[in-house]
Design a protein around this motif. Structure first.
Motif, PDB file in Angstrom:
ATOM      1  N   ASN A  42      75.014  57.288 -64.396  1.00  0.00           N
ATOM      2  CA  ASN A  42      74.016  58.567 -64.181  1.00  0.00           C
ATOM      3  C   ASN A  42      74.723  59.568 -65.405  1.00  0.00           C
ATOM      4  O   ASN A  42      75.348  60.189 -65.289  1.00  0.00           O
ATOM      5  CB  ASN A  42      74.386  59.277 -62.713  1.00  0.00           C
ATOM      6  CG  ASN A  42      73.503  60.543 -62.639  1.00  0.00           C
ATOM      7  OD1 ASN A  42      72.774  60.722 -63.496  1.00  0.00           O
ATOM      8  ND2 ASN A  42      73.678  60.871 -61.669  1.00  0.00           N
ATOM      9  N   HIS A  43      73.337  59.521 -66.222  1.00  0.00           N
ATOM     10  CA  HIS A  43      73.516  60.346 -67.395  1.00  0.00           C
ATOM     11  C   HIS A  43      73.761  61.853 -66.990  1.00  0.00           C
ATOM     12  O   HIS A  43      74.080  62.938 -68.013  1.00  0.00           O
ATOM     13  CB  HIS A  43      72.478  60.267 -68.571  1.00  0.00           C
ATOM     14  CG  HIS A  43      72.502  58.737 -69.080  1.00  0.00           C
ATOM     15  ND1 HIS A  43      73.539  58.658 -70.091  1.00  0.00           N
ATOM     16  CD2 HIS A  43      71.838  57.656 -68.908  1.00  0.00           C
ATOM     17  CE1 HIS A  43      73.518  57.434 -70.612  1.00  0.00           C
ATOM     18  NE2 HIS A  43      72.597  56.725 -69.778  1.00  0.00           N
ATOM     19  N   LEU A  44      73.453  62.100 -65.957  1.00  0.00           N
ATOM     20  CA  LEU A  44      73.380  63.772 -65.501  1.00  0.00           C
ATOM     21  C   LEU A  44      75.050  64.022 -64.895  1.00  0.00           C
ATOM     22  O   LEU A  44      75.214  65.164 -64.373  1.00  0.00           O
ATOM     23  CB  LEU A  44      72.424  64.024 -64.592  1.00  0.00           C
ATOM     24  CG  LEU A  44      70.952  64.124 -64.947  1.00  0.00           C
ATOM     25  CD1 LEU A  44      70.035  64.396 -63.817  1.00  0.00           C
ATOM     26  CD2 LEU A  44      70.720  64.973 -65.890  1.00  0.00           C
ATOM     27  N   SER A  45      75.616  62.848 -64.545  1.00  0.00           N
ATOM     28  CA  SER A  45      77.101  63.110 -63.827  1.00  0.00           C
ATOM     29  C   SER A  45      78.006  64.037 -64.542  1.00  0.00           C
ATOM     30  O   SER A  45      78.528  64.924 -63.919  1.00  0.00           O
ATOM     31  CB  SER A  45      77.493  61.662 -63.696  1.00  0.00           C
ATOM     32  OG  SER A  45      78.981  61.759 -62.915  1.00  0.00           O
ATOM     33  N   LEU A  46      78.109  63.728 -66.050  1.00  0.00           N
ATOM     34  CA  LEU A  46      79.065  64.794 -66.483  1.00  0.00           C
ATOM     35  C   LEU A  46      78.548  66.318 -66.804  1.00  0.00           C
ATOM     36  O   LEU A  46      79.089  67.065 -66.119  1.00  0.00           O
ATOM     37  CB  LEU A  46      79.194  64.011 -67.935  1.00  0.00           C
ATOM     38  CG  LEU A  46      80.192  63.092 -68.027  1.00  0.00           C
ATOM     39  CD1 LEU A  46      80.279  62.685 -69.506  1.00  0.00           C
ATOM     40  CD2 LEU A  46      81.508  63.564 -67.576  1.00  0.00           C
ATOM     41  N   PRO A  47      77.100  66.534 -66.935  1.00  0.00           N
ATOM     42  CA  PRO A  47      76.779  68.039 -66.941  1.00  0.00           C
ATOM     43  C   PRO A  47      76.923  68.421 -65.735  1.00  0.00           C
ATOM     44  O   PRO A  47      77.178  69.706 -65.541  1.00  0.00           O
ATOM     45  CB  PRO A  47      75.374  67.649 -67.586  1.00  0.00           C
ATOM     46  CG  PRO A  47      75.187  66.532 -68.310  1.00  0.00           C
ATOM     47  CD  PRO A  47      76.163  65.432 -67.543  1.00  0.00           C
ATOM     48  N   LEU A  48      76.391  67.659 -64.568  1.00  0.00           N
ATOM     49  CA  LEU A  48      76.415  68.323 -63.320  1.00  0.00           C
ATOM     50  C   LEU A  48      77.742  68.409 -62.878  1.00  0.00           C
ATOM     51  O   LEU A  48      77.953  69.369 -61.906  1.00  0.00           O
ATOM     52  CB  LEU A  48      75.569  67.440 -62.403  1.00  0.00           C
ATOM     53  CG  LEU A  48      73.968  67.302 -62.853  1.00  0.00           C
ATOM     54  CD1 LEU A  48      73.435  66.461 -61.695  1.00  0.00           C
ATOM     55  CD2 LEU A  48      73.310  68.966 -62.754  1.00  0.00           C
ATOM     56  N   SER A  49      78.769  68.037 -63.215  1.00  0.00           N
ATOM     57  CA  SER A  49      80.283  68.249 -63.075  1.00  0.00           C
ATOM     58  C   SER A  49      81.083  69.203 -63.660  1.00  0.00           C
ATOM     59  O   SER A  49      82.174  69.493 -63.295  1.00  0.00           O
ATOM     60  CB  SER A  49      81.139  66.733 -63.043  1.00  0.00           C
ATOM     61  OG  SER A  49      80.294  65.914 -62.177  1.00  0.00           O
ATOM     62  N   ALA A 121      83.445  55.772 -73.742  1.00  0.00           N
ATOM     63  CA  ALA A 121      82.220  55.958 -74.429  1.00  0.00           C
ATOM     64  C   ALA A 121      81.225  56.720 -73.927  1.00  0.00           C
ATOM     65  O   ALA A 121      80.459  57.461 -74.461  1.00  0.00           O
ATOM     66  CB  ALA A 121      81.874  54.425 -74.379  1.00  0.00           C
ATOM     67  N   PHE A 122      81.258  56.845 -72.737  1.00  0.00           N
ATOM     68  CA  PHE A 122      80.202  57.690 -71.837  1.00  0.00           C
ATOM     69  C   PHE A 122      80.652  59.111 -72.195  1.00  0.00           C
ATOM     70  O   PHE A 122      79.542  59.943 -72.428  1.00  0.00           O
ATOM     71  CB  PHE A 122      80.564  57.441 -70.231  1.00  0.00           C
ATOM     72  CG  PHE A 122      79.600  58.120 -69.460  1.00  0.00           C
ATOM     73  CD1 PHE A 122      78.211  57.965 -69.464  1.00  0.00           C
ATOM     74  CD2 PHE A 122      80.115  59.254 -68.466  1.00  0.00           C
ATOM     75  CE1 PHE A 122      77.272  58.593 -68.662  1.00  0.00           C
ATOM     76  CE2 PHE A 122      79.022  59.961 -67.689  1.00  0.00           C
ATOM     77  CZ  PHE A 122      77.687  59.333 -67.737  1.00  0.00           C
ATOM     78  N   MET A 123      81.861  59.432 -72.341  1.00  0.00           N
ATOM     79  CA  MET A 123      82.145  60.925 -72.753  1.00  0.00           C
ATOM     80  C   MET A 123      81.895  61.096 -74.093  1.00  0.00           C
ATOM     81  O   MET A 123      81.166  62.152 -74.381  1.00  0.00           O
ATOM     82  CB  MET A 123      83.917  60.939 -72.611  1.00  0.00           C
ATOM     83  CG  MET A 123      84.334  60.884 -71.340  1.00  0.00           C
ATOM     84  SD  MET A 123      86.255  60.717 -71.171  1.00  0.00           S
ATOM     85  CE  MET A 123      86.550  61.935 -72.543  1.00  0.00           C
ATOM     86  N   MET A 124      82.089  60.006 -75.114  1.00  0.00           N
ATOM     87  CA  MET A 124      81.573  60.380 -76.292  1.00  0.00           C
ATOM     88  C   MET A 124      80.141  60.493 -76.595  1.00  0.00           C
ATOM     89  O   MET A 124      79.502  61.260 -77.257  1.00  0.00           O
ATOM     90  CB  MET A 124      82.007  59.147 -77.429  1.00  0.00           C
ATOM     91  CG  MET A 124      83.651  59.051 -77.435  1.00  0.00           C
ATOM     92  SD  MET A 124      84.440  60.595 -78.160  1.00  0.00           S
ATOM     93  CE  MET A 124      85.104  61.238 -76.387  1.00  0.00           C
ATOM     94  N   ASP A 125      79.432  59.675 -75.794  1.00  0.00           N
ATOM     95  CA  ASP A 125      77.938  59.707 -75.741  1.00  0.00           C
ATOM     96  C   ASP A 125      77.309  61.226 -75.565  1.00  0.00           C
ATOM     97  O   ASP A 125      76.217  61.454 -75.800  1.00  0.00           O
ATOM     98  CB  ASP A 125      77.206  58.440 -75.018  1.00  0.00           C
ATOM     99  CG  ASP A 125      77.380  57.190 -75.671  1.00  0.00           C
ATOM    100  OD1 ASP A 125      77.832  57.143 -76.671  1.00  0.00           O
ATOM    101  OD2 ASP A 125      77.314  56.314 -74.906  1.00  0.00           O
ATOM    102  N   HIS A 126      78.009  61.715 -74.663  1.00  0.00           N
ATOM    103  CA  HIS A 126      77.812  63.140 -74.254  1.00  0.00           C
ATOM    104  C   HIS A 126      78.395  64.394 -74.960  1.00  0.00           C
ATOM    105  O   HIS A 126      78.440  65.382 -74.529  1.00  0.00           O
ATOM    106  CB  HIS A 126      77.923  63.346 -72.702  1.00  0.00           C
ATOM    107  CG  HIS A 126      76.960  62.339 -71.815  1.00  0.00           C
ATOM    108  ND1 HIS A 126      77.084  61.101 -71.674  1.00  0.00           N
ATOM    109  CD2 HIS A 126      75.818  62.597 -71.210  1.00  0.00           C
ATOM    110  CE1 HIS A 126      76.130  60.677 -71.031  1.00  0.00           C
ATOM    111  NE2 HIS A 126      75.392  61.885 -70.527  1.00  0.00           N
ATOM    112  N   GLY A 127      78.912  63.938 -76.116  1.00  0.00           N
ATOM    113  CA  GLY A 127      79.173  65.135 -77.108  1.00  0.00           C
ATOM    114  C   GLY A 127      80.886  64.943 -77.178  1.00  0.00           C
ATOM    115  O   GLY A 127      81.061  66.335 -77.698  1.00  0.00           O
TER     116      GLY A 127
END
Length: 299
Positions: A42-49, A121-127
């Motif tokens: 879920n690409h919203l998982s990090l911003p929403l957390s 990789a998920f973290m890096m993809d989100h900045g």
């Protein structure tokens, strides 16, 4: 009642991520000890957390018979929360690393490393910033930090191995299954039960041999209790350096760890800080003597 599930070992035969037995959580300065489950699908998982890409990042990985919600992981988590400048990711693989299933846990580290690489990789993809990201692992968790690099296109920036596990790893684990200095640009290792539950001698770019490397002050009881207590102390020492910069210093010494008797083989050179503020690029083995008498809490 005797619980047969206690003796039921889980050996993962497929390596597909995500896997429900490898869970990721995020703690932030705003959330405190309230954790947020991270879903890498879920690409919203990090911003929403509450993930802030401008902060530093740390990935904490527990060892055999551990969990992210008990010591020594909570000691590390709380130290980073105290700093207030870090996104704290924890990896929980408790369901597939339970006592007495050490052999299956050792095999399962492959899956945990593969899934954690996807988190990275998920973290890096989100900045996220690679140079501001560290993997800190205790015991088998230290080896998992190293194995993560097997699934990345580029090396990790920093890995801290807290008394990396020795049983069977030293005999049967090749470089793919164990932490080495090739797994990141800067690999630091803290030895507190070297030669027993922890690896011995220099395995990172910079290794710290604490109080002789094998038995730590404040650890009392039978041989097993002393070994486990000393093994856990590596996390508590590192946590202290996270909260109190340059609070533990080391002096250059010979590469052998554990040390025999009081002959630590000191070498010329200046003292350097162990742990969080160890200078990037530092190499060699350093001996540390602490005055702590407090037993590190462990379960």
């Amino acid at each position: 009642m005797f619980d047969l599930r206690y003796w039921r070992c889980v050996l993962k035969k497929s390596f597909s991520c995500p896997d429900n037995d490898v869970r990721f959580y995020l703690y932030t300065p705003e959330s405190g000890r309230k954790r947020m489950r991270i879903d890498i699908r879920n690409h919203l998982s990090l911003p929403l957390s509450g993930f802030d890409p401008l902060r530093k990042n740390v990935i904490l990985i527990h060892g055999f018979n551990g969990t992210e919600s008990k010591s020594p992981m909570t000691v590390l988590r709380d130290a980073y929360l105290y700093r207030g400048d870090t996104n704290i990711f924890t990896v929980d693989w408790a369901e597939i690393s339970r006592f007495p299933c050490y052999l299956s846990s050792l095999s399962n580290t492959r899956l945990v490393a593969q899934c954690t690489a996807k988190l990275y990789a998920f973290m890096m993809d989100h900045g996220g910033i690679a140079e501001e990201t560290s993997c800190v692992g205790h015991s088998l968790g230290a080896h998992i930090c190293g194995m993560v690099s097997n699934h990345l296109d580029v090396k990790q920036h920093t890995i801290v191995g807290l008394d990396p596990a020795r049983p069977l790893v030293d005999r049967f684990g090749d470089s793919y299954f164990r932490l080495t200095r090739d797994d990141a640009h800067h690999v630091q290792v803290i030895h507190t039960n070297a030669g027993l539950l922890g690896e011995k001698n220099q395995i990172g770019h910079v290794d710290f041999c604490v109080n002789g490397g094998m038995v730590q002050p404040g650890c009392k009881g039978n041989v097993v209790h002393i070994a486990r207590c000393s093994h856990f102390q590596s996390a508590c020492y590192f946590a202290k350096t996270v909260k109190q910069p340059k609070s533990i210093m080391g002096m250059p010494c010979s590469g052998m760890c554990p040390k025999k008797w009081t002959n630590w083989g000191f070498a010329p050179g200046k003292p350097v800080p162990m742990g969080h503020d160890t200078p990037y690029g530092l190499q060699g083995t350093y001996c540390v003597e602490t005055d702590t008498k407090k037993d590190c809490p462990f379960n």
